[in-house]
Design a protein around this motif. Structure first.
Motif, PDB file in Angstrom:
ATOM      1  N   ILE A 117       0.846  -1.201   0.000  1.00  0.00           N
ATOM      2  CA  ILE A 117       0.000   0.000   0.000  1.00  0.00           C
ATOM      3  C   ILE A 117       0.883   1.252   0.000  1.00  0.00           C
ATOM      4  CG2 ILE A 117      -1.950  -1.157   1.115  1.00  0.00           C
ATOM      5  CD1 ILE A 117      -1.123   0.131   3.762  1.00  0.00           C
ATOM      6  N   HIS A 118       0.237   2.393  -0.232  1.00  0.00           N
ATOM      7  CA  HIS A 118       0.949   3.684  -0.279  1.00  0.00           C
ATOM      8  C   HIS A 118       2.121   3.623  -1.259  1.00  0.00           C
ATOM      9  CE1 HIS A 118      -1.197   5.900   2.915  1.00  0.00           C
ATOM     10  NE2 HIS A 118      -1.470   4.691   3.335  1.00  0.00           N
ATOM     11  N   GLN A 119       1.804   3.150  -2.454  1.00  0.00           N
ATOM     12  CA  GLN A 119       2.788   3.128  -3.548  1.00  0.00           C
ATOM     13  C   GLN A 119       4.047   2.336  -3.182  1.00  0.00           C
ATOM     14  OE1 GLN A 119       2.525   6.961  -5.169  1.00  0.00           O
ATOM     15  NE2 GLN A 119       3.389   6.350  -7.143  1.00  0.00           N
ATOM     16  N   SER A 120       3.806   1.096  -2.723  1.00  0.00           N
ATOM     17  CA  SER A 120       4.913   0.248  -2.245  1.00  0.00           C
ATOM     18  C   SER A 120       5.780   1.028  -1.256  1.00  0.00           C
ATOM     19  CB  SER A 120       5.788  -0.249  -3.405  1.00  0.00           C
ATOM     20  OG  SER A 120       5.077  -1.176  -4.179  1.00  0.00           O
ATOM     21  N   GLY A 121       5.111   1.612  -0.277  1.00  0.00           N
ATOM     22  CA  GLY A 121       5.765   2.521   0.653  1.00  0.00           C
ATOM     23  C   GLY A 121       6.501   1.847   1.796  1.00  0.00           C
ATOM     24  N   LEU A 122       7.106   2.703   2.606  1.00  0.00           N
ATOM     25  CA  LEU A 122       7.845   2.275   3.796  1.00  0.00           C
ATOM     26  C   LEU A 122       7.135   2.866   5.010  1.00  0.00           C
ATOM     27  CD1 LEU A 122      10.618   0.790   4.326  1.00  0.00           C
ATOM     28  CD2 LEU A 122      11.583   3.066   4.674  1.00  0.00           C
ATOM     29  N   ARG A 123       6.902   2.012   6.014  1.00  0.00           N
ATOM     30  CA  ARG A 123       6.280   2.473   7.252  1.00  0.00           C
ATOM     31  C   ARG A 123       7.274   2.348   8.385  1.00  0.00           C
ATOM     32  NH1 ARG A 123       0.735   0.264  10.096  1.00  0.00           N
ATOM     33  NH2 ARG A 123       1.085   1.315  12.082  1.00  0.00           N
ATOM     34  N   GLY A 124       7.291   3.341   9.269  1.00  0.00           N
ATOM     35  CA  GLY A 124       8.170   3.267  10.426  1.00  0.00           C
ATOM     36  C   GLY A 124       7.402   2.937  11.690  1.00  0.00           C
ATOM     37  N   ARG A 125       8.074   2.255  12.618  1.00  0.00           N
ATOM     38  CA  ARG A 125       7.502   1.995  13.939  1.00  0.00           C
ATOM     39  C   ARG A 125       8.527   2.343  14.998  1.00  0.00           C
ATOM     40  NH1 ARG A 125       3.029  -1.176  13.499  1.00  0.00           N
ATOM     41  NH2 ARG A 125       2.847  -2.332  11.553  1.00  0.00           N
ATOM     42  N   LEU A 126       8.029   2.959  16.052  1.00  0.00           N
ATOM     43  CA  LEU A 126       8.887   3.310  17.176  1.00  0.00           C
ATOM     44  C   LEU A 126       8.702   2.260  18.267  1.00  0.00           C
ATOM     45  CD1 LEU A 126      10.717   5.442  18.553  1.00  0.00           C
ATOM     46  CD2 LEU A 126       8.628   6.518  19.411  1.00  0.00           C
ATOM     47  N   GLU A 127       9.801   1.714  18.746  1.00  0.00           N
ATOM     48  CA  GLU A 127       9.754   0.627  19.731  1.00  0.00           C
ATOM     49  C   GLU A 127      10.802   0.834  20.813  1.00  0.00           C
ATOM     50  OE1 GLU A 127       8.146  -2.625  19.948  1.00  0.00           O
ATOM     51  OE2 GLU A 127       6.651  -1.501  18.830  1.00  0.00           O
ATOM     52  N   ASP A 128      10.484   0.312  21.999  1.00  0.00           N
ATOM     53  CA  ASP A 128      11.487   0.125  23.054  1.00  0.00           C
ATOM     54  C   ASP A 128      12.276   1.400  23.393  1.00  0.00           C
ATOM     55  OD1 ASP A 128      10.603  -2.486  23.040  1.00  0.00           O
ATOM     56  OD2 ASP A 128      12.144  -3.174  21.674  1.00  0.00           O
ATOM     57  N   VAL A 129      11.517   2.434  23.743  1.00  0.00           N
ATOM     58  CA  VAL A 129      12.113   3.710  24.146  1.00  0.00           C
ATOM     59  C   VAL A 129      12.408   3.661  25.640  1.00  0.00           C
ATOM     60  CG1 VAL A 129      11.744   6.197  24.351  1.00  0.00           C
ATOM     61  CG2 VAL A 129      10.831   4.948  22.372  1.00  0.00           C
ATOM     62  N   VAL A 130      13.642   3.952  26.021  1.00  0.00           N
ATOM     63  CA  VAL A 130      13.988   3.927  27.439  1.00  0.00           C
ATOM     64  C   VAL A 130      15.194   4.829  27.704  1.00  0.00           C
ATOM     65  CG1 VAL A 130      15.356   1.820  27.113  1.00  0.00           C
ATOM     66  CG2 VAL A 130      14.550   2.381  29.410  1.00  0.00           C
ATOM     67  N   VAL A 131      15.126   5.527  28.814  1.00  0.00           N
ATOM     68  CA  VAL A 131      16.250   6.360  29.256  1.00  0.00           C
ATOM     69  C   VAL A 131      16.529   6.032  30.720  1.00  0.00           C
ATOM     70  CG1 VAL A 131      17.049   8.721  29.701  1.00  0.00           C
ATOM     71  CG2 VAL A 131      15.783   8.217  27.612  1.00  0.00           C
ATOM     72  N   ASN A 132      17.774   5.901  31.038  1.00  0.00           N
ATOM     73  CA  ASN A 132      18.189   5.622  32.414  1.00  0.00           C
ATOM     74  C   ASN A 132      17.615   6.676  33.372  1.00  0.00           C
ATOM     75  OD1 ASN A 132      19.840   5.746  34.842  1.00  0.00           O
ATOM     76  ND2 ASN A 132      21.207   4.298  33.808  1.00  0.00           N
ATOM     77  N   ASN A 133      16.970   6.186  34.433  1.00  0.00           N
ATOM     78  CA  ASN A 133      16.307   7.068  35.414  1.00  0.00           C
ATOM     79  C   ASN A 133      17.208   8.171  35.951  1.00  0.00           C
ATOM     80  OD1 ASN A 133      13.984   5.546  35.410  1.00  0.00           O
ATOM     81  ND2 ASN A 133      14.760   4.135  36.986  1.00  0.00           N
ATOM     82  N   THR A 134      18.490   7.858  36.084  1.00  0.00           N
ATOM     83  CA  THR A 134      19.383   8.821  36.745  1.00  0.00           C
ATOM     84  C   THR A 134      19.825   9.948  35.811  1.00  0.00           C
ATOM     85  OG1 THR A 134      21.373   7.557  36.228  1.00  0.00           O
ATOM     86  CG2 THR A 134      20.248   7.002  38.276  1.00  0.00           C
TER      87      THR A 134
END
Lengths: 195, 195
Positions: A117-134
């Protein structure tokens, strides 16, 4: 990126670090104060780069365990999965290292998906976002999310999506993500856990 | 699967059709009435199989256009994208053909994603579910969704997820998918359209 490419040959990166150069930060300039980018992340001891195969020893999995269950992953398991991802392509795990301590302190992953779909398009996904608490108050969460969001744009994605918990909605809205009316449901089916 | 492998060599399939054999239909038996499976799809002129490279000529893109914008995709574009998906791996586009008319009438896609979390686990995603309007009442929507859901299980996924519009929530709930409280938000950022 010289300081990266001088210390490690390209082969140890999950993806080519050069594609992180020249992202369109102007498009999101108003979302950061002070203004930082992956190339100028605010402190000279922060380094934004692709995941490397020796990041097992720099605490990458310990960081992920602040996010969810990681389980018992040996160094060999990690390297095997790293190589599978690299061979497959489309895995852009992007980290922030505190080079004073050789420690991974932030990460976000872009996964790209080929579509018809979308003209043989590319889709992005955002995964596993994490930053150290400190390391709060350094805008590192914004920095890693915007870095991979701009990377998806550079790669030609027509859209980028993410799934999140209720309390994270304002954070992602502040970075340009929307809950589209009538079309913002994420549903899940969990198989028996392997753990 | 004999009727499939007799008419086409494996190389023209997006993925090995043998892995569709012996899915765990007992686990979802109560979700279908009458009971049908990918191997016994209810009519002898229905065939459930992986996408094939000549499905461009069997109306696969016309079917997808009932779902969303497809745009101008030539046969050559389609074949290029098909080969990229096949080479990459992890793309399980699964279709129903009406073999009386050589026409693709239903489709659902499983995408698998390699993770470091969940013991270097595998995650499944359900994408691009569509059934031809004129074939209502045959449970083909349920059939294609359950087929790829059981395939994800067979491949060892720890979970399977999907994004959907409000009106489809009851349908997916009836197939075992849940909106998890406080964690069911799908957010989107759309880049400028290529179309």
């Amino acid at each position: 990126m010289e300081k990266v490419t001088n210390v490690a040959p390209e082969s140890v990166f999950l993806y080519n670090p050069d594609i992180l150069n020249g992202l369109d930060w102007n498009a999101v300039k108003n979302k950061l104060s002070p203004f930082i980018t992956n190339e100028n992340p605010g402190e000279d001891y922060f380094l934004v780069r692709p995941l490397m195969i020796d990041d097992y020893d720099k605490g990458y999995l310990q960081l992920l365990s602040q996010l969810t269950v990681v389980g018992n992953v040996s160094k060999s398991d990690f390297e095997t999965q790293f190589r599978k991802m690299k061979e497959t392509g489309g895995y852009f795990v992007t980290v922030v290292e505190d080079i004073r301590h050789n420690k991974i302190i932030g990460s976000a992953t872009l996964i790209t998906e080929l579509k018809f779909i979308h003209q043989s398009g590319l889709r992005g996904r955002l995964e596993d976002v994490v930053v150290n608490n400190t390391y709060r108050g350094k805008q590192l969460g914004k920095l890693v999310v915007l870095t991979v969001t701009l990377l998806a744009k550079k790669l030609g994605s027509y859209k980028m999506s993410l799934d999140c918990k209720d309390q994270l909605i304002p954070f992602y809205q502040s970075l340009g993500y929307n809950l589209e009316q009538g079309n913002s449901n994420s549903m899940m089916l969990r198989y028996e856990s392997k753990l």
